[in-house]
Design a protein around this motif. Sequence first.
Motif, short mmCIF file in Angstrom:
data_model
loop_
_atom_site.label_atom_id
_atom_site.label_comp_id
_atom_site.label_asym_id
_atom_site.label_seq_id
_atom_site.Cartn_x
_atom_site.Cartn_y
_atom_site.Cartn_z
N THR A 10 28.30 22.07 65.95
CA THR A 10 27.45 21.08 66.60
C THR A 10 26.38 20.65 65.60
O THR A 10 26.13 21.36 64.61
CB THR A 10 26.77 21.67 67.85
N GLU A 11 25.73 19.53 65.86
CA GLU A 11 24.68 19.07 64.95
C GLU A 11 23.54 20.09 64.83
O GLU A 11 23.11 20.39 63.72
CB GLU A 11 24.15 17.70 65.36
N PRO A 12 23.06 20.65 65.94
CA PRO A 12 22.01 21.66 65.79
C PRO A 12 22.48 22.90 65.01
O PRO A 12 21.72 23.45 64.21
CB PRO A 12 21.65 22.04 67.23
N ALA A 13 23.72 23.30 65.20
CA ALA A 13 24.24 24.46 64.46
C ALA A 13 24.38 24.13 62.98
O ALA A 13 24.08 24.96 62.12
CB ALA A 13 25.59 24.89 65.03
N ASP A 15 22.59 21.89 61.34
CA ASP A 15 21.21 21.83 60.81
C ASP A 15 20.69 23.23 60.52
O ASP A 15 20.09 23.48 59.47
CB ASP A 15 20.28 21.13 61.81
N ALA A 16 20.91 24.15 61.46
CA ALA A 16 20.45 25.53 61.27
C ALA A 16 21.16 26.20 60.10
O ALA A 16 20.54 26.92 59.32
CB ALA A 16 20.67 26.33 62.55
N ASP A 19 19.73 24.73 56.86
CA ASP A 19 18.39 25.24 56.64
C ASP A 19 18.43 26.68 56.14
O ASP A 19 17.76 27.03 55.17
CB ASP A 19 17.58 25.14 57.94
N LYS A 35 16.65 17.30 55.81
CA LYS A 35 15.94 16.91 57.02
C LYS A 35 16.02 15.39 57.21
O LYS A 35 15.79 14.90 58.30
CB LYS A 35 14.49 17.38 56.97
N ASP A 38 19.86 12.13 58.90
CA ASP A 38 20.17 11.03 59.82
C ASP A 38 20.00 9.68 59.14
O ASP A 38 20.82 8.79 59.32
CB ASP A 38 19.30 11.11 61.07
#
Length: 66
Positions: A10-13, A15-16, A19, A35, A38
């Motif tokens: 997923t996008e949040p996963a 991103d994490a 990071d 960051k 997008d």
Amino acid sequence: MGVTRRRGLTEPAADAAMDAACRNLCLPTMRGWFKRVDAAARDPMPYRGFPAEPLTAECDDRVRRP
């Protein structure tokens, strides 16, 4: 030692994961660059150009940092 490819994050996963990887690899410039991902997605850039920009920025910052 093999490389595990992760698909379908997923996008949040994602991103994490980016990071955490940038922190573990001590890539502060690249971490900040991701960051802005997008905005980069809206900019037409060749596939290979996407990782080239943050890697080049990281190298440039390392030359400037004491």
